[in-house]
Scaffold this motif. Sequence first.
Motif, PDB file in Angstrom:
ATOM      1  N   VAL A 198       0.883  -1.115  -0.022  1.00 33.64           N
ATOM      2  CA  VAL A 198      -0.011  -0.093   0.097  1.00 33.64           C
ATOM      3  C   VAL A 198       0.770   1.307  -0.080  1.00 33.64           C
ATOM      4  N   GLY A 199       1.863   1.238   0.799  1.00 29.68           N
ATOM      5  CA  GLY A 199       2.776   2.647   0.765  1.00 29.68           C
ATOM      6  C   GLY A 199       3.359   2.710  -0.639  1.00 29.68           C
ATOM      7  N   ALA A 200       3.927   1.582  -1.332  1.00 33.00           N
ATOM      8  CA  ALA A 200       4.297   1.732  -2.906  1.00 33.00           C
ATOM      9  C   ALA A 200       3.267   2.115  -3.812  1.00 33.00           C
ATOM     10  N   GLU A 201       2.056   1.728  -3.505  1.00 33.24           N
ATOM     11  CA  GLU A 201       1.023   2.381  -4.455  1.00 33.24           C
ATOM     12  C   GLU A 201       0.510   3.724  -4.057  1.00 33.24           C
ATOM     13  N   LEU A 202       0.646   4.195  -2.799  1.00 33.98           N
ATOM     14  CA  LEU A 202       0.508   5.536  -2.294  1.00 33.98           C
ATOM     15  C   LEU A 202       1.626   6.648  -3.065  1.00 33.98           C
ATOM     16  N   THR A 203       2.799   5.866  -3.005  1.00 35.74           N
ATOM     17  CA  THR A 203       3.907   6.709  -3.708  1.00 35.74           C
ATOM     18  C   THR A 203       3.653   6.993  -5.167  1.00 35.74           C
ATOM     19  N   LYS A 204       3.204   6.012  -5.768  1.00 35.37           N
ATOM     20  CA  LYS A 204       2.598   5.893  -7.411  1.00 35.37           C
ATOM     21  C   LYS A 204       1.785   7.283  -7.422  1.00 35.37           C
ATOM     22  N   ILE A 205       0.811   7.009  -6.542  1.00 34.87           N
ATOM     23  CA  ILE A 205      -0.339   8.284  -6.722  1.00 34.87           C
ATOM     24  C   ILE A 205       0.070   9.475  -6.508  1.00 34.87           C
ATOM     25  N   ALA A 206       0.953   9.602  -5.518  1.00 36.12           N
ATOM     26  CA  ALA A 206       1.588  11.017  -5.059  1.00 36.12           C
ATOM     27  C   ALA A 206       2.508  11.617  -6.080  1.00 36.12           C
ATOM     28  N   THR A 207       2.974  10.727  -6.798  1.00 38.37           N
ATOM     29  CA  THR A 207       4.015  11.180  -7.597  1.00 38.37           C
ATOM     30  C   THR A 207       3.606  11.590  -9.284  1.00 38.37           C
ATOM     31  N   ARG A 208       2.310  11.023  -9.256  1.00 36.60           N
ATOM     32  CA  ARG A 208       1.653  11.223 -10.531  1.00 36.60           C
ATOM     33  C   ARG A 208       1.067  12.639 -10.744  1.00 36.60           C
ATOM     34  N   PRO A 209       1.120  13.487 -11.718  1.00 29.57           N
ATOM     35  CA  PRO A 209       0.703  14.651 -11.977  1.00 29.57           C
ATOM     36  C   PRO A 209      -0.767  14.662 -11.945  1.00 29.57           C
ATOM     37  N   THR A 210      -1.386  15.407 -11.234  1.00 28.95           N
ATOM     38  CA  THR A 210      -2.751  15.532 -11.382  1.00 28.95           C
ATOM     39  C   THR A 210      -3.351  15.916 -12.584  1.00 28.95           C
ATOM     40  N   ASN A 211      -4.826  15.905 -12.953  1.00 26.92           N
ATOM     41  CA  ASN A 211      -5.213  16.304 -14.220  1.00 26.92           C
ATOM     42  C   ASN A 211      -5.070  17.733 -14.637  1.00 26.92           C
ATOM     43  N   ALA A 212      -5.344  18.547 -13.510  1.00 28.82           N
ATOM     44  CA  ALA A 212      -4.865  19.873 -13.578  1.00 28.82           C
ATOM     45  C   ALA A 212      -3.527  20.415 -13.896  1.00 28.82           C
ATOM     46  N   GLN A 213      -2.732  19.758 -13.320  1.00 31.72           N
ATOM     47  CA  GLN A 213      -1.126  19.875 -13.842  1.00 31.72           C
ATOM     48  C   GLN A 213      -1.026  19.346 -15.317  1.00 31.72           C
ATOM     49  N   VAL A 246      -3.135  19.428 -17.758  1.00 33.48           N
ATOM     50  CA  VAL A 246      -3.893  20.538 -18.569  1.00 33.48           C
ATOM     51  C   VAL A 246      -2.995  21.733 -18.475  1.00 33.48           C
ATOM     52  N   ALA A 247      -2.383  22.093 -17.549  1.00 35.35           N
ATOM     53  CA  ALA A 247      -1.524  23.486 -17.473  1.00 35.35           C
ATOM     54  C   ALA A 247      -0.571  23.147 -18.073  1.00 35.35           C
ATOM     55  N   ARG A 248       0.131  21.920 -18.010  1.00 38.52           N
ATOM     56  CA  ARG A 248       1.590  21.803 -19.041  1.00 38.52           C
ATOM     57  C   ARG A 248       1.027  21.866 -20.578  1.00 38.52           C
ATOM     58  N   LEU A 249      -0.256  21.244 -20.837  1.00 35.25           N
ATOM     59  CA  LEU A 249      -0.420  21.275 -22.402  1.00 35.25           C
ATOM     60  C   LEU A 249      -0.893  22.313 -22.810  1.00 35.25           C
ATOM     61  N   ARG A 250      -1.252  23.427 -21.921  1.00 35.40           N
ATOM     62  CA  ARG A 250      -1.630  24.649 -22.294  1.00 35.40           C
ATOM     63  C   ARG A 250      -0.175  25.682 -22.735  1.00 35.40           C
ATOM     64  N   GLU A 251       0.921  25.203 -22.003  1.00 36.67           N
ATOM     65  CA  GLU A 251       1.945  25.890 -22.171  1.00 36.67           C
ATOM     66  C   GLU A 251       2.603  25.650 -23.412  1.00 36.67           C
TER      67      GLU A 251
END
Length: 75
Positions: free
Chosen positions: A32-47, A49-54
């Motif tokens: 579970v700790g490893a899975e949470l690390t994967k989740i936390a290091t993935r960019p959010t959808n908002a991030q 979208v912001a990168r794509l707009r740039e």
Amino acid sequence: MTTLYIRDVSDDVADILKERAAAEGKSLSAFVGAELTKIATRPTNAQIVARLRERDRSGGPTADEILEVVQAGRR
């Protein structure tokens, strides 16, 4: 390191997580700790979208060109 307690996890979900942890030869906590690390290091959808707009898209196809290709593929 922080300790997290997760409440109200259904028995079905807990069983699945235990099975997956065992399949990887890990403890439930390690899995579970490893899975949470994967989740936390993935960019959010908002991030994302912001990168794509740039991005500079001046050299890409126009909307009309894209529509032409899509429509041609449907014929």
